[in-house]
Design a protein around this motif. Structure first.
Motif, PDB file in Angstrom:
ATOM      1  N   ASN A   1     101.482 -51.695  43.002  1.00 24.27           N
ATOM      2  CA  ASN A   1     102.058 -51.825  41.669  1.00 24.27           C
ATOM      3  C   ASN A   1     102.871 -53.085  41.462  1.00 24.27           C
ATOM      4  OD1 ASN A   1     101.434 -50.093  39.668  1.00 24.27           O
ATOM      5  ND2 ASN A   1     102.773 -48.465  40.381  1.00 24.27           N
ATOM      6  N   PHE A   2     102.879 -53.956  42.437  1.00 29.49           N
ATOM      7  CA  PHE A   2     103.660 -55.173  42.295  1.00 29.49           C
ATOM      8  C   PHE A   2     102.766 -56.393  42.302  1.00 29.49           C
ATOM      9  CE2 PHE A   2     107.976 -53.870  42.335  1.00 29.49           C
ATOM     10  CZ  PHE A   2     107.914 -52.612  42.873  1.00 29.49           C
ATOM     11  N   GLN A   3     103.294 -57.489  41.790  1.00 26.57           N
ATOM     12  CA  GLN A   3     102.567 -58.737  41.882  1.00 26.57           C
ATOM     13  C   GLN A   3     103.439 -59.800  42.529  1.00 26.57           C
ATOM     14  OE1 GLN A   3     101.792 -59.524  37.653  1.00 26.57           O
ATOM     15  NE2 GLN A   3     103.177 -61.237  37.814  1.00 26.57           N
ATOM     16  N   VAL A   4     102.782 -60.615  43.349  1.00 22.00           N
ATOM     17  CA  VAL A   4     103.462 -61.715  44.003  1.00 22.00           C
ATOM     18  C   VAL A   4     103.082 -62.980  43.244  1.00 22.00           C
ATOM     19  CG1 VAL A   4     103.555 -63.062  46.121  1.00 22.00           C
ATOM     20  CG2 VAL A   4     103.462 -60.597  46.238  1.00 22.00           C
ATOM     21  N   ASP A   5     104.076 -63.727  42.804  1.00 19.88           N
ATOM     22  CA  ASP A   5     103.810 -64.945  42.042  1.00 19.88           C
ATOM     23  C   ASP A   5     103.623 -66.122  42.966  1.00 19.88           C
ATOM     24  OD1 ASP A   5     106.142 -64.181  39.376  1.00 19.88           O
ATOM     25  OD2 ASP A   5     104.036 -63.693  39.639  1.00 19.88           O
ATOM     26  N   VAL A   6     102.517 -66.826  42.781  1.00 17.95           N
ATOM     27  CA  VAL A   6     102.265 -68.044  43.556  1.00 17.95           C
ATOM     28  C   VAL A   6     102.159 -69.178  42.554  1.00 17.95           C
ATOM     29  CG1 VAL A   6     100.674 -69.215  45.095  1.00 17.95           C
ATOM     30  CG2 VAL A   6     100.996 -66.772  45.312  1.00 17.95           C
ATOM     31  N   GLN A   7     103.064 -70.122  42.645  1.00 22.00           N
ATOM     32  CA  GLN A   7     103.039 -71.239  41.690  1.00 22.00           C
ATOM     33  C   GLN A   7     102.726 -72.518  42.418  1.00 22.00           C
ATOM     34  OE1 GLN A   7     106.625 -71.340  39.467  1.00 22.00           O
ATOM     35  NE2 GLN A   7     106.103 -69.503  38.316  1.00 22.00           N
ATOM     36  N   VAL A   8     101.677 -73.180  41.989  1.00 18.70           N
ATOM     37  CA  VAL A   8     101.232 -74.412  42.645  1.00 18.70           C
ATOM     38  C   VAL A   8     101.360 -75.557  41.668  1.00 18.70           C
ATOM     39  CG1 VAL A   8      99.221 -75.595  43.547  1.00 18.70           C
ATOM     40  CG2 VAL A   8      99.655 -73.264  44.219  1.00 18.70           C
ATOM     41  N   LEU A   9     101.974 -76.634  42.126  1.00 19.62           N
ATOM     42  CA  LEU A   9     102.111 -77.810  41.289  1.00 19.62           C
ATOM     43  C   LEU A   9     101.538 -79.000  42.041  1.00 19.62           C
ATOM     44  CD1 LEU A   9     103.347 -78.984  38.660  1.00 19.62           C
ATOM     45  CD2 LEU A   9     105.375 -79.512  39.983  1.00 19.62           C
ATOM     46  N   VAL A  10     100.572 -79.672  41.420  1.00 18.23           N
ATOM     47  CA  VAL A  10      99.985 -80.854  42.045  1.00 18.23           C
ATOM     48  C   VAL A  10     100.784 -82.046  41.586  1.00 18.23           C
ATOM     49  CG1 VAL A  10      97.917 -82.255  42.277  1.00 18.23           C
ATOM     50  CG2 VAL A  10      97.717 -79.794  42.070  1.00 18.23           C
ATOM     51  N   LEU A  11     101.491 -82.673  42.514  1.00 18.92           N
ATOM     52  CA  LEU A  11     102.341 -83.793  42.136  1.00 18.92           C
ATOM     53  C   LEU A  11     101.557 -85.081  41.983  1.00 18.92           C
ATOM     54  CD1 LEU A  11     105.211 -82.934  44.588  1.00 18.92           C
ATOM     55  CD2 LEU A  11     105.260 -82.636  42.137  1.00 18.92           C
ATOM     56  N   GLN A  12     100.540 -85.214  42.852  1.00 16.64           N
ATOM     57  CA  GLN A  12      99.673 -86.383  42.747  1.00 16.64           C
ATOM     58  C   GLN A  12      98.274 -85.952  43.122  1.00 16.64           C
ATOM     59  OE1 GLN A  12     100.976 -89.710  45.069  1.00 16.64           O
ATOM     60  NE2 GLN A  12      99.415 -91.075  44.233  1.00 16.64           N
ATOM     61  N   ASP A  13      97.314 -86.285  42.277  1.00 12.62           N
ATOM     62  CA  ASP A  13      95.957 -85.830  42.502  1.00 12.62           C
ATOM     63  C   ASP A  13      95.088 -86.999  42.929  1.00 12.62           C
ATOM     64  OD1 ASP A  13      93.322 -84.573  40.320  1.00 12.62           O
ATOM     65  OD2 ASP A  13      93.557 -84.469  42.490  1.00 12.62           O
ATOM     66  N   ASP A  14      94.679 -86.976  44.202  1.00 11.58           N
ATOM     67  CA  ASP A  14      93.711 -87.976  44.643  1.00 11.58           C
ATOM     68  C   ASP A  14      92.578 -87.252  45.341  1.00 11.58           C
ATOM     69  OD1 ASP A  14      93.591 -90.755  46.964  1.00 11.58           O
ATOM     70  OD2 ASP A  14      92.623 -90.511  45.012  1.00 11.58           O
ATOM     71  N   GLY A  15      91.980 -86.271  44.663  1.00 10.03           N
ATOM     72  CA  GLY A  15      90.854 -85.548  45.223  1.00 10.03           C
ATOM     73  C   GLY A  15      91.273 -84.392  46.112  1.00 10.03           C
ATOM     74  N   SER A  16      90.416 -83.385  46.212  1.00  7.69           N
ATOM     75  CA  SER A  16      90.632 -82.199  47.060  1.00  7.69           C
ATOM     76  C   SER A  16      91.915 -81.471  46.727  1.00  7.69           C
ATOM     77  CB  SER A  16      90.697 -82.554  48.543  1.00  7.69           C
ATOM     78  OG  SER A  16      89.654 -83.354  48.928  1.00  7.69           O
ATOM     79  N   SER A  17      92.341 -81.474  45.481  1.00  9.64           N
ATOM     80  CA  SER A  17      93.623 -80.822  45.183  1.00  9.64           C
ATOM     81  C   SER A  17      93.517 -79.318  45.278  1.00  9.64           C
ATOM     82  CB  SER A  17      94.149 -81.242  43.814  1.00  9.64           C
ATOM     83  OG  SER A  17      93.112 -81.238  42.879  1.00  9.64           O
ATOM     84  N   LEU A  18      92.368 -78.749  44.932  1.00  9.10           N
ATOM     85  CA  LEU A  18      92.233 -77.297  45.055  1.00  9.10           C
ATOM     86  C   LEU A  18      92.230 -76.876  46.513  1.00  9.10           C
ATOM     87  CD1 LEU A  18      91.832 -74.532  43.754  1.00  9.10           C
ATOM     88  CD2 LEU A  18      89.389 -74.936  43.759  1.00  9.10           C
ATOM     89  N   ALA A  19      91.514 -77.646  47.347  1.00 13.97           N
ATOM     90  CA  ALA A  19      91.478 -77.326  48.772  1.00 13.97           C
ATOM     91  C   ALA A  19      92.875 -77.431  49.367  1.00 13.97           C
ATOM     92  CB  ALA A  19      90.523 -78.261  49.490  1.00 13.97           C
ATOM     93  N   ALA A  20      93.592 -78.471  48.998  1.00 10.11           N
ATOM     94  CA  ALA A  20      94.967 -78.633  49.496  1.00 10.11           C
ATOM     95  C   ALA A  20      95.841 -77.492  49.016  1.00 10.11           C
ATOM     96  CB  ALA A  20      95.537 -79.967  48.999  1.00 10.11           C
ATOM     97  N   ALA A  21      95.620 -77.059  47.758  1.00  6.61           N
ATOM     98  CA  ALA A  21      96.427 -75.973  47.210  1.00  6.61           C
ATOM     99  C   ALA A  21      96.190 -74.669  47.954  1.00  6.61           C
ATOM    100  CB  ALA A  21      96.104 -75.781  45.723  1.00  6.61           C
ATOM    101  N   ILE A  22      94.931 -74.417  48.347  1.00  2.13           N
ATOM    102  CA  ILE A  22      94.632 -73.178  49.077  1.00  2.13           C
ATOM    103  C   ILE A  22      95.365 -73.167  50.414  1.00  2.13           C
ATOM    104  CG2 ILE A  22      92.819 -71.823  50.192  1.00  2.13           C
ATOM    105  CD1 ILE A  22      90.905 -72.853  48.044  1.00  2.13           C
ATOM    106  N   THR A  23      95.281 -74.285  51.133  1.00  2.00           N
ATOM    107  CA  THR A  23      95.960 -74.367  52.433  1.00  2.00           C
ATOM    108  C   THR A  23      97.464 -74.228  52.260  1.00  2.00           C
ATOM    109  OG1 THR A  23      94.256 -75.952  53.028  1.00  2.00           O
ATOM    110  CG2 THR A  23      96.107 -75.753  54.522  1.00  2.00           C
ATOM    111  N   CYS A  24      97.978 -74.920  51.237  1.00  2.00           N
ATOM    112  CA  CYS A  24      99.423 -74.928  50.985  1.00  2.00           C
ATOM    113  C   CYS A  24      99.906 -73.538  50.604  1.00  2.00           C
ATOM    114  CB  CYS A  24      99.701 -75.932  49.866  1.00  2.00           C
ATOM    115  SG  CYS A  24     101.416 -76.312  49.633  1.00  2.00           S
ATOM    116  N   ALA A  25      99.143 -72.858  49.738  1.00  2.00           N
ATOM    117  CA  ALA A  25      99.547 -71.524  49.296  1.00  2.00           C
ATOM    118  C   ALA A  25      99.510 -70.537  50.455  1.00  2.00           C
ATOM    119  CB  ALA A  25      98.638 -71.039  48.166  1.00  2.00           C
ATOM    120  N   GLY A  26      98.532 -70.703  51.346  1.00  2.00           N
ATOM    121  CA  GLY A  26      98.465 -69.841  52.520  1.00  2.00           C
ATOM    122  C   GLY A  26      99.715 -69.968  53.365  1.00  2.00           C
TER     123      GLY A  26
END
Lengths: 279, 210
Positions: A138-163
């Motif tokens: 019944n709960f949700q965990v908030d994960v907030q990702v902010l890309v400060l500089q995008d030079d490719g692979s930002s989604l991949a970096a975000a997945i690793t970072c969020a993990g």
């Protein structure tokens, strides 16, 4: 902001509809080296640091050369009630992905745009299988990702970072998710592409059918792909071949994340002498 | 795995040991395909209980507590309606929460006897602090509470004078300033800072052991 429906909102600048004849010489130099000197199958150097945001329960910062992403994870809170039919008792991850206004060459909106929302969903799909959702029903965990500089692979970096941020926040997980991306056009493959390589491969080169950017969210311990996103065109054989390579490529990143996490735990144990862990 | 000072540190997804009859997965771990894996980043602890080794992982940060069925919680009453009252859970057992959770206390869960004769206005008032037990989760959004025990109910209630009232029976509380009596479903726990003559002087404000 109210959207103007009476006019057709075209893009601000126009792109040539013709695909480039061949690969840009700047991207692939003689000897098979890329613009930044890497080989085609080489990963950029990763900088990872957990516990960077003091207000969040857990956080992490990743740097892949010029791609910089910061992620914060917050305490579980009650599910913001949305669709009553879809509700289940298990927990939820609520992801918010945002490219900062200053992250790219062109200024972006301060609010979530279409690709921010798409990436939020992709990130959620990548992280969900890794988290023990039954531990916080019944709960949700908030994960907030902010890309400060995008030079490719930002989604991949975000997945690793969020993990890493989820692990830092003591959210129970089955595994540390790792993000990988590969851009390819024809026979040329760029592992961990930069922004310029990504942009070229998304358009493709004239005469070559296979092109695109391939982003994978991977769970290394169980050898499972949690999320796969491909934009472009790929043949089934090529697809199979790329999937089979994911395991070996992820091992490198996984090792880095594990090492960072272990050293973070070690240093907090060493720093707190009278810690309550001493039973 | 790496060890410092004989401690084993682990990360989520790391294999700890093979599960067997004498090695069981505890908190912070999970079992899969005959092996015990860690689900948190922290220190591995093996607790021995009756010849069974419980493998646990203790993380440095407190794992966020979430109200689970059977817990005794401290809640504040927000709204009192005729058939139920809306509350906000402030603490779970001894742990104070950073974020309050919403909960509902229904008319039939206020008392153990004469459930349908209960009047919510004569049991709770907005602003009261109550001790309640969390019922098994049925509704998706909110938690359901129950005060159907002697030790559960209103603990602290303020009168119009702004002073905490004194319980005089299990259904009434009295204001020490203007001596007006108010009806409440009183808990059998005494707040620490109110001096009341009771037979058992050693009784302090403690939560019933779960």
């Amino acid at each position: 902001m109210p959207v103007d429906h009476r006019r057709i909102q075209g893009p601000e600048c126009s792109e040539d509809y013709r695909k480039p004849k061949n690969l840009d010489a700047a991207l692939l130099k003689k000897g098979g080296r890329r613009a930044d000197g890497r080989k085609c199958g080489e990963q950029r150097k990763i900088f990872l640091k957990p516990g960077v945001v003091s207000q969040a329960k857990g956080s992490a910062y990743i740097e892949l050369d010029h791609t910089k992403v910061i992620c914060s994870v917050f305490d579980p809170r009650e599910k913001a009630s949305r669709n009553v039919e879809q509700q289940t008792v298990r927990g939820e991850i609520f992801c918010e992905f945002k490219f900062a206004s200053f992250s790219g060459v062109q200024r972006r909106s301060h609010q979530q745009e279409a690709d921010d929302k798409e990436y939020s969903l992709l990130l959620k799909n990548a992280l969900e299988p890794a988290v023990c959702l039954h531990e916080f029903p019944n709960f949700q965990v908030d994960v907030q990702v902010l890309v400060l500089q995008d030079d490719g692979s930002s989604l991949a970096a975000a997945i690793t970072c969020a993990g890493l941020a989820l692990a830092d926040a003591a959210v129970p997980m089955y595994d540390l998710p790792v993000g990988l991306s590969k851009a390819f056009t024809g026979d040329t493959e760029f592992y961990d592409p930069t922004g310029a390589e990504e942009r070229l491969c998304l358009r493709g080169v004239d005469g070559e059918s296979d092109h695109g950017v391939f982003t994978v969210g991977f769970l290394p311990t169980f050898n499972q792909v949690s999320q796969l996103f491909h934009s472009g065109h790929i043949s089934p054989d090529r697809f199979e071949k790329m999937i089979s390579e994911v395991g070996t490529l992820a091992a490198e990143v996984h090792k880095a994340v594990q090492a960072i996490l272990l050293s973070a735990v070690k240093s907090s144990i060493d720093s707190s002498n009278n810690s309550k862990l001493l039973l | 795995m790496s060890s410092t000072n004989e401690r084993i540190i682990c990360v989520p997804g790391q294999v700890l040991c093979a599960s067997s009859n004498d090695h069981v997965a505890g908190q912070g771990t999970f079992e899969r395909m005959g092996y015990i894996y860690a689900s948190l980043a922290g220190v591995v602890k093996v607790e021995k209980k009756l010849e069974i080794n419980i493998v646990q992982v203790q993380s440095l940060k407190e794992q966020s507590t979430v109200p689970s069925p059977g817990d005794i919680v401290t809640a504040r009453v927000l709204i009192v309606k005729s058939r139920q009252c809306m509350c906000e859970i402030k603490c779970i057992g001894d742990i104070a929460l950073t974020r309050p959770f919403r909960a509902v206390l229904r008319q039939e869960d206020v008392r153990a006897t004469e459930k349908d004769r209960v009047k919510m206005y004569e049991s709770f008032a907005p602003g009261d602090i109550i001790l309640a037990r969390v019922l098994p989760i049925m509704d998706v959004h909110t938690y359901q509470l129950s005060t159907a025990e002697n030790e559960l109910g209103v603990v602290i209630s303020h009168s119009e004078a702004g002073v905490p009232m004194v319980p005089i029976s299990w259904t009434e509380m009295q204001c020490p300033v203007n001596f007006t009596k108010k009806l409440r479903k009183v808990a059998k726990v005494i707040p620490e800072n109110i001096d009341i003559d009771m037979e058992d002087n050693t009784e302090t404000e403690k939560k019933p052991s779960t």
